[in-house]
Scaffold this motif. Sequence first.
Motif, short mmCIF file in Angstrom:
data_model
loop_
_atom_site.label_atom_id
_atom_site.label_comp_id
_atom_site.label_asym_id
_atom_site.label_seq_id
_atom_site.Cartn_x
_atom_site.Cartn_y
_atom_site.Cartn_z
N SER A 1 35.12 52.63 43.86
CA SER A 1 34.17 52.26 42.81
C SER A 1 33.32 53.43 42.34
O SER A 1 32.51 53.27 41.43
CB SER A 1 33.25 51.14 43.31
N ARG B 1 31.00 54.99 44.05
CA ARG B 1 29.64 54.98 44.59
C ARG B 1 29.41 56.04 45.66
O ARG B 1 28.29 56.21 46.13
CB ARG B 1 29.33 53.59 45.16
N ASP C 1 24.41 49.56 48.93
CA ASP C 1 25.18 49.50 47.68
C ASP C 1 26.49 50.25 47.78
O ASP C 1 27.44 49.93 47.07
CB ASP C 1 24.34 50.08 46.54
N ASN D 1 29.20 45.94 47.69
CA ASN D 1 29.27 45.78 46.25
C ASN D 1 30.52 44.97 45.92
O ASN D 1 31.36 44.73 46.81
CB ASN D 1 29.31 47.16 45.57
N THR E 1 33.42 45.53 44.42
CA THR E 1 34.72 46.15 44.73
C THR E 1 34.93 46.23 46.23
O THR E 1 36.04 45.97 46.73
CB THR E 1 34.80 47.55 44.11
N VAL F 1 36.93 42.38 38.44
CA VAL F 1 35.96 43.15 39.22
C VAL F 1 36.28 44.63 39.14
O VAL F 1 35.39 45.46 38.89
CB VAL F 1 35.97 42.68 40.69
N SER G 1 35.52 46.25 35.68
CA SER G 1 34.12 46.54 35.35
C SER G 1 33.44 47.45 36.37
O SER G 1 32.49 48.16 36.03
CB SER G 1 33.34 45.23 35.24
N ASP G 2 33.93 47.45 37.61
CA ASP G 2 33.20 48.14 38.68
C ASP G 2 33.89 49.40 39.19
O ASP G 2 33.26 50.22 39.85
CB ASP G 2 33.00 47.17 39.85
#
Length: 346
Positions: A140, A142, A152, A156, A158, A215, A218-219
Motif C-alpha cells: 500500500s 505506507r 497505520d 489498514n 490493504t 480496496v 483505492s489503497d
Amino acid sequence: MPEVIAWVLVLAVAAYACAGGTDYGAGFWDLLAGGAERGERPRRLIDHAMGPVWEVNNVWLIFVLVVMWTGFPTLFQAVFGALWLPLALAAIGLVLRGAGFALRKPARRLAQRRVYGAVFALSSLVTPFFLGAALGGIASGRVAVGTTASADAWANPTSVIAGLLAVAAAAFLGAVSLCSDARRFGADDLVGYFRRRALIALGALVVLALIGLPVTHSDARHVWEGLTGGIGLLLVLSAAVSAFATVALLLRRTYRWSRWTAVASVALTVFAWGFAQRPYVLPTSLTVADAAGAPHTLWWLVIVTVVAIVLIGPALVLLYWMDTHGELESLTDADTQAGRAPGDTQ
C-alpha cells in the motif's frame, strides 16, 4: 544484478508461502477439527503429515531474511523499523507454534495435550495473518525509508485483506495437501472431510479477492495497476486457472496432481505481486536499484545462492518427494481407526 537478487527474493517468498503455508493451513484445520473425540483422527493425520517436513519449511523463511538484509539492507531496515510489531507477533507465533506442535504429541495428560494443541492451532492462524498484514503495508506504500512504526503501517484496509488472504490461502493449501495425504494413508473418510474444506477455503479466497479489488484500487494503486495489466495480469489469470484446475481435480477425486496445482496457484500469485511492484521494493519510494547493497556483496550473494541450490536443493527435493510418496513415517492402523470418524462422510 539487483534485479536478479530481487527475483531470488521473490522466489524464496513464493517457496515459503507454499511450503510454510501448507503447514499453517494444517494448523488452521487442527483449530477447527472439534473436540477431543471428534477431532482426534483429523489431528492424528495432521501430525503425521506435518511431522517429517514442518521444521524444514522454515528454511525458506531464513533464506528470505538472509537475502533481505544482505542484498537489500535499506529495505530490511525500513521494513523492520516500520513493521516491527506485526513481524514480532508473527515471530512469537512461529516459536509458540513450533513448541505447541513438538510438545503436544509426547504429552501424557489430556489437559496438557489440549493446551499445547491450542497454542499450535491458534499460532497457525495468527502467524500467516500478521505476515500477510506486513506485506499489505508494503504494497500500500505506507512503508518508506525513515517511516516510524505506527498502527497505520499494518492496520489498514490493504493489510487486513492481505492478512485474511494469507490465512485463506494457507487453509486452501493445507486442506488440499491433507486430502492427498488422507488418500495415501488409506483414511478414506478423511479424504472427503478435507476435500470439502479445500472447496470452502477456495470459496473464501474468491470472496476475499473480490472484496480486495476495490480496496487495492483505492489503497494500493501502483500494485493495482501492475496486477491488472501486462505480465502481472497474465500471472493472476494463470493463478486462477490453477486454482480452478485444483477444484476440478478434487471433484473428480484425482488427488495425485491437486497438490501441485494448488501450489502453482499460490506461487503464481506471489510472482504476480512481484511483477506488480516493479521497479520498486517499497512502492513508490524505493526502487530495486536504490535498495541494493554493494555490488561485490550482491555477487557473493549470488555465489552463496548457487552453492545452496547445488548442495541443499537436491536434499530438499528428495525429502519432499519421499514425504509425498509415503517413503517416510506411515500412518498405522491405530492412527486411522482411533476415535470416532468426523461427523460428515465422503
